[in-house]
Structures are given as C-alpha cells and as structure tokens.
Design an enzyme around this catalytic site. Structure first.
Site, PDB file in Angstrom:
ATOM      1  N   GLU A   1       0.735  -1.136  -0.038  1.00 53.98           N
ATOM      2  CA  GLU A   1      -0.179  -0.151   0.000  1.00 53.98           C
ATOM      3  C   GLU A   1       0.929   1.036  -0.049  1.00 53.98           C
ATOM      4  O   GLU A   1       2.151   1.284   0.134  1.00 53.98           O
ATOM      5  CB  GLU A   1      -0.959  -0.093   1.297  1.00 53.98           C
ATOM      6  CG  GLU A   1      -1.951  -1.012   1.337  1.00 53.98           C
ATOM      7  CD  GLU A   1      -3.164  -1.207   2.204  1.00 53.98           C
ATOM      8  OE1 GLU A   1      -2.978  -0.428   3.163  1.00 53.98           O
ATOM      9  OE2 GLU A   1      -4.003  -1.898   2.169  1.00 53.98           O
TER      10      GLU A   1
ATOM     11  N   HIS B   1      -9.011   9.483   2.568  1.00 52.08           N
ATOM     12  CA  HIS B   1      -8.579   8.177   1.801  1.00 52.08           C
ATOM     13  C   HIS B   1      -9.069   8.800   0.534  1.00 52.08           C
ATOM     14  O   HIS B   1      -9.841   9.347   0.025  1.00 52.08           O
ATOM     15  CB  HIS B   1      -9.440   7.113   2.135  1.00 52.08           C
ATOM     16  CG  HIS B   1      -8.887   5.756   1.526  1.00 52.08           C
ATOM     17  ND1 HIS B   1      -8.767   5.460   0.142  1.00 52.08           N
ATOM     18  CD2 HIS B   1      -8.346   5.043   2.190  1.00 52.08           C
ATOM     19  CE1 HIS B   1      -8.317   4.350   0.006  1.00 52.08           C
ATOM     20  NE2 HIS B   1      -7.782   3.928   1.232  1.00 52.08           N
TER      21      HIS B   1
ATOM     22  N   ARG C   1      -1.057   8.773   1.745  1.00 52.28           N
ATOM     23  CA  ARG C   1      -2.608   9.166   1.450  1.00 52.28           C
ATOM     24  C   ARG C   1      -2.880  10.977   1.239  1.00 52.28           C
ATOM     25  O   ARG C   1      -3.748  11.312   0.514  1.00 52.28           O
ATOM     26  CB  ARG C   1      -3.223   8.799   2.688  1.00 52.28           C
ATOM     27  CG  ARG C   1      -3.446   7.280   2.274  1.00 52.28           C
ATOM     28  CD  ARG C   1      -4.545   6.983   3.334  1.00 52.28           C
ATOM     29  NE  ARG C   1      -4.518   5.337   3.026  1.00 52.28           N
ATOM     30  CZ  ARG C   1      -5.136   4.636   4.073  1.00 52.28           C
ATOM     31  NH1 ARG C   1      -5.597   4.892   5.103  1.00 52.28           N
ATOM     32  NH2 ARG C   1      -5.010   3.275   3.719  1.00 52.28           N
TER      33      ARG C   1
ATOM     34  N   HIS D   1     -11.741   9.617   6.455  1.00 57.15           N
ATOM     35  CA  HIS D   1     -11.578   7.919   6.581  1.00 57.15           C
ATOM     36  C   HIS D   1     -10.857   7.478   7.925  1.00 57.15           C
ATOM     37  O   HIS D   1     -11.627   6.632   8.506  1.00 57.15           O
ATOM     38  CB  HIS D   1     -10.315   7.409   5.587  1.00 57.15           C
ATOM     39  CG  HIS D   1     -10.120   6.414   5.457  1.00 57.15           C
ATOM     40  ND1 HIS D   1     -10.975   5.132   5.417  1.00 57.15           N
ATOM     41  CD2 HIS D   1      -8.864   5.668   5.643  1.00 57.15           C
ATOM     42  CE1 HIS D   1     -10.305   3.957   5.425  1.00 57.15           C
ATOM     43  NE2 HIS D   1      -9.019   4.348   5.725  1.00 57.15           N
TER      44      HIS D   1
ATOM     45  N   ARG E   1      -1.464   9.142   9.167  1.00 59.47           N
ATOM     46  CA  ARG E   1      -1.267   7.442   9.384  1.00 59.47           C
ATOM     47  C   ARG E   1      -0.720   6.811   8.013  1.00 59.47           C
ATOM     48  O   ARG E   1      -1.331   6.816   6.797  1.00 59.47           O
ATOM     49  CB  ARG E   1      -2.738   6.964   9.754  1.00 59.47           C
ATOM     50  CG  ARG E   1      -2.587   5.447  10.090  1.00 59.47           C
ATOM     51  CD  ARG E   1      -3.943   4.990  10.638  1.00 59.47           C
ATOM     52  NE  ARG E   1      -5.024   5.232   9.476  1.00 59.47           N
ATOM     53  CZ  ARG E   1      -5.533   4.289   8.665  1.00 59.47           C
ATOM     54  NH1 ARG E   1      -4.724   2.833   8.969  1.00 59.47           N
ATOM     55  NH2 ARG E   1      -6.134   4.311   8.032  1.00 59.47           N
TER      56      ARG E   1
END
Ligand code: SIN
Length: 535
Positions: free
Chosen positions: A129, A245, A291, A352, A387
């Site tokens: 990711e 997100h 992100r 998110h 995060r």
C-alpha cells in the site's frame, strides 16, 4: 469556544435509575474494545457495550489489511522509518517502535485463533500500500480483512466466561467523581437509562468520519468517545488531523464505499476524465505516494479538469487476479453496473480515519484517572499527522491488549468501590420548538466537508466556527431522550474541537493542509495541539 458544554447530556438521579456493577466497562465493540476485553483477567467481570451490533464497527470495514514485518527479508527499522516518514514529524518514536515490534505477535495470535489470512503456499500473502517501502500487508478473503479479523475475535469473546456484551446500547456520558472515572450512564431500549459503575473503564469507540459528507466510515462513527471523554475532563490531542482516503467510490446514490489502497499496490492507476495518468505530475512515487499527497493531488486534478471525480483503472491488470484479490469491491461496483476488470471506477477522497483523539500514554492510560482508551478514539503517537496505510488494526490490537491489561491490574487492586455514588444531574427546561436534527446533521457534514476537508483556510474555518457555535447554542442547550439527539450533540462538540485545532495550526503538515499557510513551520508547529475542559 463561546458555548459552554454541559457536563452531562441528560438529567439523572441515582434513586430513579437501574444500577449495574462490573469490574471493567469497555465502551465500543470494534477490534480495540474486543481485544481489550480478552486481555482482562478472567477472574474479573467485563461488560462491553456497543451502540450497534459487534459487526458494525469501523474495524469490520477494513479492506486493505494489517501492516507488519512478516516477510523474512523485511526489517522493523524499515516499517518504523516508513511510519515516521508518513507521519510528518508528529509521531512518537517510542510508540512507533513498540507497536511495530509487537504487531507480528498480534497477527500470529489471530492465526492461532483461526483467522484465515490469504496465503501463498505456506506463507502469508503480503500486499503493498501507499508509502510502504515493500510488501508487508497481511490480508484476508482478498479485500475483507476487517470482517475476518472481527469474526475471529468475536469467536474468542464467545468463549470468555467473564465477558458480557450489550449491543444496541448508547453510552451517554462517563460518570466522574472527584476527578476519577467511575463508569458510565448508558441507554438501551430494553432498560432505558442505566448507571454502570465500573472500577476501570476503557474507551474504544472508534472514529468520527460521519462528521463529513464524504466518508468511508459506517453510520456509527460519530465521534461519541471523543465527546464523552472531553465532557468528563480527559485531554484530547491533534483533533485537526482527519485522514482523507484518496479513493472512495463516487456514484450518485451509492454509499461511499472504500476502494482499497491495495488496488494501487497491485498496479491500479489513477487517471483523470481524459485518461491522463496524473500522479507523476505531483509526486515521483506516483499512485503509491502517502495518502495526504494522493488525496491533495486528486482534488487538484478534479479542479484542473473541472470534473467531480477521477478514476481508478484496473483494466490493464489480469482480470482473474483482480477478481480473486478484490471480490468485495467487485461485488459493490457490479451493483452499479461497473465491471472493475473492464470499466474505470469513479473515485474521489473522503474522510477515513481520525488521527487525533483522546491522549493516551504507552499503557493506554488517558489523563483522567480510571479511564483507559485504545484504537481510533485515541491519539497514541503512532500516526502523527498522517497515518501509514494499514497501521490501524495493529494499533487497535496492541493498545487493546495494553489498555485491557492495565485496566485489569488496576481493577484487581481496588477492593472497596462497588457502590453507587451520589451523582446527579438536573433537568433543564428545554425550548418547546421541535428541532429538525437530521437537517442540522446534514448541514454540519456539508460544512465540515467544505471548510475542514482536504484543504482548509482561515476564512472557511472561521465560517465553520461561527455556524457550529450558532448550532451549539440551541442544540446543546437541550436535553434529548434518545441517541439521535445525543449523537448530534457529540458531533457538534467534536466538530468544534476539530475546527479550533485547525484554526490554531497555521501551517501545513500531513493531512492538515492550510492553503493560507502552505509550508510546514517546524520552528513553531512541530508539536501537538491539546484541549481539555475544566470540570
Ligand atoms: C485501504 O484498504 O485502503 C484502507 C486501509 C487503511 O485505511 O489502513
């Protein structure tokens, strides 16, 4: 903030209510709460309360997976470095190291309990990711990791003789006496209001995505834990940091389903309405940038192309592999007539994950004696300003264990406090004019999306503060008798704290992007924002 917040949302008197006693009360039935329950000594009684069912937590919706050093050639140092790099200097290095070193053990424990993670031969299959330097995301049933993890942990809870679960139970407020948390006042349809007296209490209520019009979070994510902790006097930290997100399904009429970042880990591309693959124009890491970077790039590309969304494209990937890896995403898209192996998927960012929350130390202790917390409701220091993908389920498990263990030890040492305390709250005269609560909730979500979304500035945040203060004056001045009113009061409380922190932080860092202060100000702002109510 111009409107004082009442200490308790409802009137109560101990002589008029039912009482219940437990050693440890856990508010929240997602992964953090359930894992905490399993960490309490079996000789102690545990009550877990959740406002919906155990299946409806944010954890159950996690798609991508759990990040951990599981491959032989991966290193803790590398996972730590990726987490710190994403976090924009606000991570606590000690917390990051501890969580990342403990995460593999927590995953092995899930496997021992029967969790069926996807495998390649006899090894766990590991995905990739954004902002991870390598493949390290364990996943289950392709893209339904949260569901499998929650199924597994519920299986363990069902075998725990000391754990009671109350579903469909709303926690209205924490009960405090002489600066210590003593339990909570709860409501459910069966018993009405109940005072639950607990030697120790753990908050694990999850996040606050419902404060935004566009969100991946389920209906339950209304920030209740942060609001009840704030009213009780616990410190909240970094409330300006909501993670957006990058890829949320954007189809009129659909709920805003997450399209996992793992799709980009498998090679999915982001393209605009003209088919241009634009991420390289913004960051050399392309689709696998962190992100905050990808969300901001998407918003800019939407503006540039005057289009309400961009597209995630997997049409160049092996169709059979895509369907095997992302069965849930394929099924949701199919309901809207999209075949993810042939069609591009319309996406845009959505709220998110709340990185700020109730401050906890490395044991999961909040600043309010008797109160512990774990998971998304907290600010533990793991995530900083942004995060790293798939670090949240690890945090939920690691801090669930810590908070459960800490609360268990503290409760075992308390021998003398199983009695009701003379706490009460008076009824106030509420105005008779009925309020359209759904209208205020929708207006709040639109306002937050407009003013405190992917980009913010002083003007928009100031407008949001003014509106929220006006709503607070007539919503917080009432006492409601069911969850719809209490949820709205909690949302207004948390929204105002988010706006206050976002106004204070005059810089850009991680997920907090101030267009009027576009650079990071390391000299002044390499620090946390905190709020605590005087009680
Ligand atoms: C995703 O699958 O993209 C979400 C995972 C996460 O939020 O960590």
């Amino acid at each position: 903030m111009s409107t004082p917040t009442a200490r308790y949302l409802v009137p109560f008197h101990p002589k008029q209510l039912r009482h219940f006693f437990t050693d440890v009360l856990i508010v929240g039935g997602g992964l953090a709460g359930l894992r905490a329950a399993l960490a309490v000594d079996e000789k102690l009684s545990v009550l877990v309360v959740t406002k919906d069912t155990l299946q409806e937590s944010n954890s159950a919706y996690a798609q991508g997976g759990i990040a951990a050093v599981l491959a032989e050639d991966d290193r803790f140092e590398d996972h730590v470095a990726d987490t710190l790099a994403a976090g924009g200097s606000l991570c606590d290095v000690e917390v990051v190291e501890q969580v990342i070193r403990e995460a593999p053990e927590r995953i092995r424990e899930l496997v021992d309990w029967g969790a069926k993670f996807d495998r390649l031969g006899n090894q766990l299959a590991l995905g990739r990711e954004g902002a991870h330097g390598r493949q390290r995301i364990a996943h289950a049933m392709g893209d339904a990791t949260g569901k499998e993890v929650i199924r597994t942990v519920i299986g363990q809870i069902e075998k725990a003789p000391n754990v009671d679960i109350w579903e469909n139970t709303f926690t209205i407020d924490l009960l405090t006496c002489e600066g210590t948390c003593r339990g909570a006042i709860l409501w459910n349809r069966r018993h009405g209001r109940t005072m639950v007296w607990a030697k120790q209490t753990i908050l694990a209520t999850g996040g606050a995505g419902q404060l935004y019009r566009e969100t991946t979070n389920p209906d339950v994510a209304t920030g209740d834990g942060m609001a009840i902790a704030y009213r009780a006097g616990a410190e909240l930290r970094d409330t300006e940091f909501m993670q957006f997100h990058p890829t949320v399904l954007y189809i009129a009429g659909s709920s805003r389903n997450l399209i996992s970042e793992a799709t980009r880990g498998e090679g999915a591309r982001l393209i605009d309405r003209y088919g241009h693959r634009f991420m390289a124009d913004y960051d050399p890491r392309g689709e696998l940038a962190p992100r905050d970077v990808v969300s901001l790039a998407i918003v800019r590309q939407m503006e540039k192309t005057k289009h309400p969304n961009v597209y995630l494209d997997m049409t160049h990937l092996d169709a059979a592999k895509v369907l095997a890896r992302f069965p849930s995403i394929a099924a949701v898209c199919a309901e809207f007539d999209l075949d993810i192996t042939r069609d591009r998927i319309p996406v845009r960012p959505g709220a998110h994950y709340m990185m700020g929350g109730v401050t906890v130390d490395t044991a999961g202790r909040t600043t309010l004696p008797g109160l512990w917390a774990a998971g998304e409701v907290t600010s533990s220091g793991l995530h900083g300003a942004n995060r790293l993908a798939s670090n949240s389920l690890s945090e939920a498990m690691v801090y669930g264990v810590r908070a459960g263990h800490g609360a268990s030890l503290a409760a075992a040492e308390q021998h003398d406090c199983f009695h009701a305390l003379p706490l009460e709250n008076e009824r106030i005269d509420s105005p008779s004019e009925p309020l359209n609560l759904a209208d205020i909730r929708n207006s709040l979500a639109s306002l937050m999306w407009r003013s405190a979304g992917v980009r913010r500035d002083a003007e928009g945040l100031g407008e949001a503060a003014e509106n929220i203060d006006r709503w607070r004056r007539y919503v917080l001045g009432r006492q409601f008798s069911d969850p719809t009113g209490w949820e709205l009061q909690n949302m207004l409380c948390v929204a105002r704290l988010m706006i206050s922190a976002a106004l204070l932080r005059e810089e850009t860092r991680g997920a907090h992007v101030r267009t009027d202060f576009p650079e990071a100000d390391d000299a002044y702002w390499n620090r946390h924002t905190t709020f605590a109510r005087d009680v």
